[in-house]
Design a protein around this motif. Structure first.
Motif, PDB file in Angstrom:
ATOM      1  N   LEU A 107      80.823  76.315  22.741  1.00 28.93           N
ATOM      2  CA  LEU A 107      81.357  77.355  23.613  1.00 28.93           C
ATOM      3  C   LEU A 107      80.289  78.391  23.928  1.00 28.93           C
ATOM      4  O   LEU A 107      80.175  78.840  25.056  1.00 28.93           O
ATOM      5  N   MET A 108      79.480  78.760  22.948  1.00 25.24           N
ATOM      6  CA  MET A 108      78.444  79.753  23.166  1.00 25.24           C
ATOM      7  C   MET A 108      77.419  79.244  24.176  1.00 25.24           C
ATOM      8  O   MET A 108      76.965  79.979  25.029  1.00 25.24           O
ATOM      9  N   GLY A 109      77.083  77.972  24.117  1.00 22.78           N
ATOM     10  CA  GLY A 109      76.145  77.399  25.068  1.00 22.78           C
ATOM     11  C   GLY A 109      76.670  77.433  26.489  1.00 22.78           C
ATOM     12  O   GLY A 109      75.938  77.708  27.429  1.00 22.78           O
ATOM     13  N   ILE A 110      77.936  77.164  26.655  1.00 23.12           N
ATOM     14  CA  ILE A 110      78.564  77.206  27.975  1.00 23.12           C
ATOM     15  C   ILE A 110      78.579  78.638  28.497  1.00 23.12           C
ATOM     16  O   ILE A 110      78.269  78.887  29.662  1.00 23.12           O
ATOM     17  N   ARG A 111      78.913  79.578  27.651  1.00 17.22           N
ATOM     18  CA  ARG A 111      78.954  80.985  28.048  1.00 17.22           C
ATOM     19  C   ARG A 111      77.562  81.472  28.446  1.00 17.22           C
ATOM     20  O   ARG A 111      77.402  82.169  29.449  1.00 17.22           O
ATOM     21  N   GLN A 112      76.545  81.112  27.668  1.00 17.27           N
ATOM     22  CA  GLN A 112      75.175  81.518  27.989  1.00 17.27           C
ATOM     23  C   GLN A 112      74.713  80.910  29.311  1.00 17.27           C
ATOM     24  O   GLN A 112      74.054  81.565  30.110  1.00 17.27           O
ATOM     25  N   LYS A 113      75.079  79.649  29.544  1.00 17.26           N
ATOM     26  CA  LYS A 113      74.707  78.991  30.788  1.00 17.26           C
ATOM     27  C   LYS A 113      75.383  79.678  31.967  1.00 17.26           C
ATOM     28  O   LYS A 113      74.754  79.938  32.989  1.00 17.26           O
ATOM     29  N   ARG A 114      76.655  79.993  31.828  1.00 16.09           N
ATOM     30  CA  ARG A 114      77.393  80.669  32.899  1.00 16.09           C
ATOM     31  C   ARG A 114      76.811  82.059  33.164  1.00 16.09           C
ATOM     32  O   ARG A 114      76.677  82.477  34.320  1.00 16.09           O
ATOM     33  N   THR A 115      76.443  82.777  32.105  1.00 13.08           N
ATOM     34  CA  THR A 115      75.840  84.099  32.262  1.00 13.08           C
ATOM     35  C   THR A 115      74.521  83.992  33.017  1.00 13.08           C
ATOM     36  O   THR A 115      74.241  84.780  33.919  1.00 13.08           O
ATOM     37  N   THR A 173      75.228  83.217  36.677  1.00 14.10           N
ATOM     38  CA  THR A 173      75.725  84.415  37.365  1.00 14.10           C
ATOM     39  C   THR A 173      74.579  85.356  37.676  1.00 14.10           C
ATOM     40  O   THR A 173      74.459  85.865  38.798  1.00 14.10           O
ATOM     41  N   LYS A 174      73.713  85.578  36.697  1.00 14.13           N
ATOM     42  CA  LYS A 174      72.576  86.473  36.885  1.00 14.13           C
ATOM     43  C   LYS A 174      71.677  85.956  38.008  1.00 14.13           C
ATOM     44  O   LYS A 174      71.244  86.719  38.872  1.00 14.13           O
ATOM     45  N   ALA A 175      71.404  84.658  38.024  1.00 10.85           N
ATOM     46  CA  ALA A 175      70.553  84.075  39.068  1.00 10.85           C
ATOM     47  C   ALA A 175      71.186  84.234  40.448  1.00 10.85           C
ATOM     48  O   ALA A 175      70.493  84.570  41.423  1.00 10.85           O
ATOM     49  N   LEU A 176      72.486  84.015  40.555  1.00  8.83           N
ATOM     50  CA  LEU A 176      73.181  84.171  41.840  1.00  8.83           C
ATOM     51  C   LEU A 176      73.152  85.628  42.312  1.00  8.83           C
ATOM     52  O   LEU A 176      72.978  85.905  43.499  1.00  8.83           O
ATOM     53  N   LEU A 177      73.325  86.552  41.375  1.00 13.77           N
ATOM     54  CA  LEU A 177      73.286  87.967  41.728  1.00 13.77           C
ATOM     55  C   LEU A 177      71.890  88.375  42.205  1.00 13.77           C
ATOM     56  O   LEU A 177      71.749  89.099  43.193  1.00 13.77           O
ATOM     57  N   LEU A 178      70.863  87.912  41.514  1.00  8.11           N
ATOM     58  CA  LEU A 178      69.495  88.249  41.914  1.00  8.11           C
ATOM     59  C   LEU A 178      69.161  87.654  43.282  1.00  8.11           C
ATOM     60  O   LEU A 178      68.545  88.316  44.125  1.00  8.11           O
TER      61      LEU A 178
END
Length: 106
Positions: free
Chosen positions: A2-10, A13-18
């Protein structure tokens, strides 16, 4: 797992925002672009930006650091987010006062 999925999603998201930030700043300029504009362009709420970055200045600094890292690697700045940042992004990022915690180099 679960932590790996959350980190990947974060990270995604950061890349899309940038990427959206580069587009919005290039189109409207740093002074007139808002975090709401960036969030909407990326398909998120402004809260998504604030979960990643504490301020517009921190967001700009992250854009500049990404651009600088790619440029240093020799891969070409255009590969960082699919386009070159508006020159005003880099000029503005250089004027952001260092708070001592925004970057390890501060």
């Amino acid at each position: 797992m679960l932590m790996g999925i959350r980190q990947k999603r974060t990270a995604e998201t950061k890349a899309l925002l940038l990427e959206a930030g580069l587009s919005v700043f290039a189109e409207r300029g740093i002074e007139f672009a808002t975090l709401d504009d960036i969030a909407q362009t990326a398909g998120f709420t402004k809260g998504a930006i604030y979960r990643q970055f504490p301020s517009k200045g921190a967001f700009l600094l992250a854009l500049f650091e990404q651009y600088a890292a790619v440029a240093r690697s020799g891969a070409g700045a255009r590969q960082a987010a699919g386009s070159s940042p508006h020159p005003a992004v880099c000029r503005h990022a250089m004027r952001i006062p260092c708070s001592g915690g925004a970057s390890p180099s501060c």
